[in-house]
Motif scaffolding. Structure first.
Motif, PDB file in Angstrom:
ATOM      1  N   THR A   1      38.903  45.270  25.945  1.00  9.85           N
ATOM      2  CA  THR A   1      38.348  44.587  24.772  1.00  9.85           C
ATOM      3  C   THR A   1      38.130  43.100  25.081  1.00  9.85           C
ATOM      4  N   GLU A   2      37.419  42.437  24.197  1.00 12.58           N
ATOM      5  CA  GLU A   2      37.172  41.006  24.388  1.00 12.58           C
ATOM      6  C   GLU A   2      38.466  40.197  24.334  1.00 12.58           C
ATOM      7  N   GLU A   3      39.381  40.609  23.457  1.00 11.70           N
ATOM      8  CA  GLU A   3      40.647  39.895  23.341  1.00 11.70           C
ATOM      9  C   GLU A   3      41.459  40.028  24.625  1.00 11.70           C
ATOM     10  N   GLU A   4      41.488  41.216  25.188  1.00 12.55           N
ATOM     11  CA  GLU A   4      42.228  41.441  26.424  1.00 12.55           C
ATOM     12  C   GLU A   4      41.596  40.650  27.575  1.00 12.55           C
ATOM     13  N   LEU A   5      40.281  40.626  27.616  1.00 13.30           N
ATOM     14  CA  LEU A   5      39.579  39.881  28.659  1.00 13.30           C
ATOM     15  C   LEU A   5      39.867  38.379  28.542  1.00 13.30           C
ATOM     16  N   ALA A   6      39.859  37.893  27.313  1.00 16.28           N
ATOM     17  CA  ALA A   6      40.156  36.469  27.087  1.00 16.28           C
ATOM     18  C   ALA A   6      41.583  36.141  27.498  1.00 16.28           C
ATOM     19  N   SER A   7      42.505  37.089  27.192  1.00 15.35           N
ATOM     20  CA  SER A   7      43.904  36.888  27.557  1.00 15.35           C
ATOM     21  C   SER A   7      44.083  36.858  29.074  1.00 15.35           C
ATOM     22  N   LEU A   8      43.365  37.746  29.772  1.00 15.82           N
ATOM     23  CA  LEU A   8      43.430  37.782  31.228  1.00 15.82           C
ATOM     24  C   LEU A   8      42.883  36.485  31.841  1.00 15.82           C
ATOM     25  N   LYS A   9      41.788  35.995  31.267  1.00 15.57           N
ATOM     26  CA  LYS A   9      41.207  34.753  31.760  1.00 15.57           C
ATOM     27  C   LYS A   9      42.153  33.576  31.535  1.00 15.57           C
ATOM     28  N   GLU A  10      42.785  33.580  30.368  1.00 13.04           N
ATOM     29  CA  GLU A  10      43.728  32.518  30.053  1.00 13.04           C
ATOM     30  C   GLU A  10      44.909  32.536  31.024  1.00 13.04           C
ATOM     31  N   PHE A  14      45.948  29.691  33.797  1.00 14.20           N
ATOM     32  CA  PHE A  14      47.288  29.109  33.860  1.00 14.20           C
ATOM     33  C   PHE A  14      47.865  29.209  35.269  1.00 14.20           C
ATOM     34  N   ARG A  15      47.740  30.372  35.886  1.00 16.21           N
ATOM     35  CA  ARG A  15      48.300  30.581  37.222  1.00 16.21           C
ATOM     36  C   ARG A  15      47.612  29.687  38.257  1.00 16.21           C
ATOM     37  N   CYS A  16      46.313  29.554  38.132  1.00 14.18           N
ATOM     38  CA  CYS A  16      45.567  28.690  39.057  1.00 14.18           C
ATOM     39  C   CYS A  16      45.994  27.230  38.888  1.00 14.18           C
ATOM     40  N   ALA A  17      46.137  26.814  37.622  1.00 13.14           N
ATOM     41  CA  ALA A  17      46.550  25.440  37.345  1.00 13.14           C
ATOM     42  C   ALA A  17      47.955  25.183  37.877  1.00 13.14           C
ATOM     43  N   TYR A  18      48.825  26.155  37.669  1.00 14.07           N
ATOM     44  CA  TYR A  18      50.208  25.997  38.124  1.00 14.07           C
ATOM     45  C   TYR A  18      50.269  25.911  39.653  1.00 14.07           C
ATOM     46  N   GLU A  19      49.569  26.778  40.328  1.00 10.29           N
ATOM     47  CA  GLU A  19      49.573  26.771  41.787  1.00 10.29           C
ATOM     48  C   GLU A  19      48.971  25.479  42.345  1.00 10.29           C
ATOM     49  N   LYS A  20      47.919  25.007  41.704  1.00  5.29           N
ATOM     50  CA  LYS A  20      47.313  23.746  42.136  1.00  5.29           C
ATOM     51  C   LYS A  20      48.282  22.589  41.918  1.00  5.29           C
ATOM     52  N   GLY A  21      48.997  22.620  40.787  1.00  4.65           N
ATOM     53  CA  GLY A  21      49.988  21.584  40.509  1.00  4.65           C
ATOM     54  C   GLY A  21      51.086  21.555  41.562  1.00  4.65           C
ATOM     55  N   ILE A  22      51.526  22.719  42.000  1.00  6.15           N
ATOM     56  CA  ILE A  22      52.547  22.793  43.046  1.00  6.15           C
ATOM     57  C   ILE A  22      52.007  22.197  44.345  1.00  6.15           C
ATOM     58  N   GLN A  23      50.731  22.432  44.615  1.00  6.92           N
ATOM     59  CA  GLN A  23      50.111  21.836  45.801  1.00  6.92           C
ATOM     60  C   GLN A  23      50.116  20.312  45.702  1.00  6.92           C
ATOM     61  N   TYR A  24      49.779  19.794  44.535  1.00  7.51           N
ATOM     62  CA  TYR A  24      49.796  18.343  44.343  1.00  7.51           C
ATOM     63  C   TYR A  24      51.200  17.784  44.572  1.00  7.51           C
ATOM     64  N   LEU A  25      52.202  18.485  44.045  1.00  8.18           N
ATOM     65  CA  LEU A  25      53.582  18.012  44.167  1.00  8.18           C
ATOM     66  C   LEU A  25      54.093  18.061  45.602  1.00  8.18           C
TER      67      LEU A  25
END
Length: 211
Positions: A1-10, A14-25
């Motif tokens: 469903t669209e809601e599930e797809l949106a949740s997966l994208k979200e 988040f995971r991409c942002a977190y991993e990138k943040g760890i790289q910065y640190l």
């Protein structure tokens, strides 16, 4: 469903942002605000905030520890005055309470620090009027108040009064201050760079131009 797809994208964001943040640190320490702003440019506000919250939870980010390390670097490495250091920490989004606490740990004596810097780095230039103005401008940009800079040069017999100014008077100091700050603005190419970073309760509050 669209809601599930949106949740997966979200979740993926988040995971991409977190991993990138760890790289910065892995390269250097960050404050919470600094990390959030950096991640937000690519991953948006929600994913970035979740990533920062996760880093906080795991104690990968700690504003107090960051402020202590960064302030010590600016104080000992760049020789900034505590007023400039406070300004830089505010730019990083560090809370005032933490800034005040960190500043109190620095063994600050502006006059002695100016003397040390002049003796170590600028002593050979001090007799040259043009270079002397550059030295004063540099000290002001580093956060040292005009009053303390004026006091130091007066103590070694160097007059910072502009021509025609009444020497040894408050009016003379104000006139000299205006000239020095004008020069500092000109060194940056524009007076628009002047920034007031006064510390409440300091009678020597003065503008300076950040480098």
């Amino acid at each position: 469903t669209e809601e599930e797809l949106a949740s997966l994208k979200e979740e993926a964001g988040f995971r991409c942002a977190y991993e990138k943040g760890i790289q910065y640190l892995s390269l250097r320490a960050y404050s919470c605000k600094e990390m959030y702003n950096k991640l937000k440019l690519k991953y948006g506000p929600e994913a970035s905030q979740r990533a920062v919250d996760k880093m906080l939870e795991r104690k990968y980010i700690d504003d107090e520890a960051f402020a202590q390390t960064y302030a010590r670097h600016l104080f000992e490495g760049k020789k900034y005055d505590v007023r400039r250091i406070s300004y830089e920490l505010r730019l990083k989004g560090v809370e005032e309470e933490i800034i005040d606490s960190v500043i109190k740990t620095l063994d600050n004596d502006p006059i002695l620090r100016i003397i040390d810097m002049i003796d170590y780095k600028y002593k050979r230039y001090i007799e040259n009027e043009k270079e002397r103005k550059r030295i004063v401008n540099r000290l002001i940009r580093m956060g040292y108040s005009f009053q303390k800079t004026f006091y130091f040069f007066g103590a070694i017999g160097v007059d910072l009064q502009p021509v025609g100014a009444p020497a040894g008077t408050a009016a003379g100091q104000s006139c000299a201050k205006a000239v020095i700050l004008q020069n500092a603005g000109n060194d940056r190419g524009s007076e628009a760079g002047m920034i007031d970073v006064s510390v409440a309760g300091d009678k020597d509050d003065v503008d300076f131009v950040p480098t």
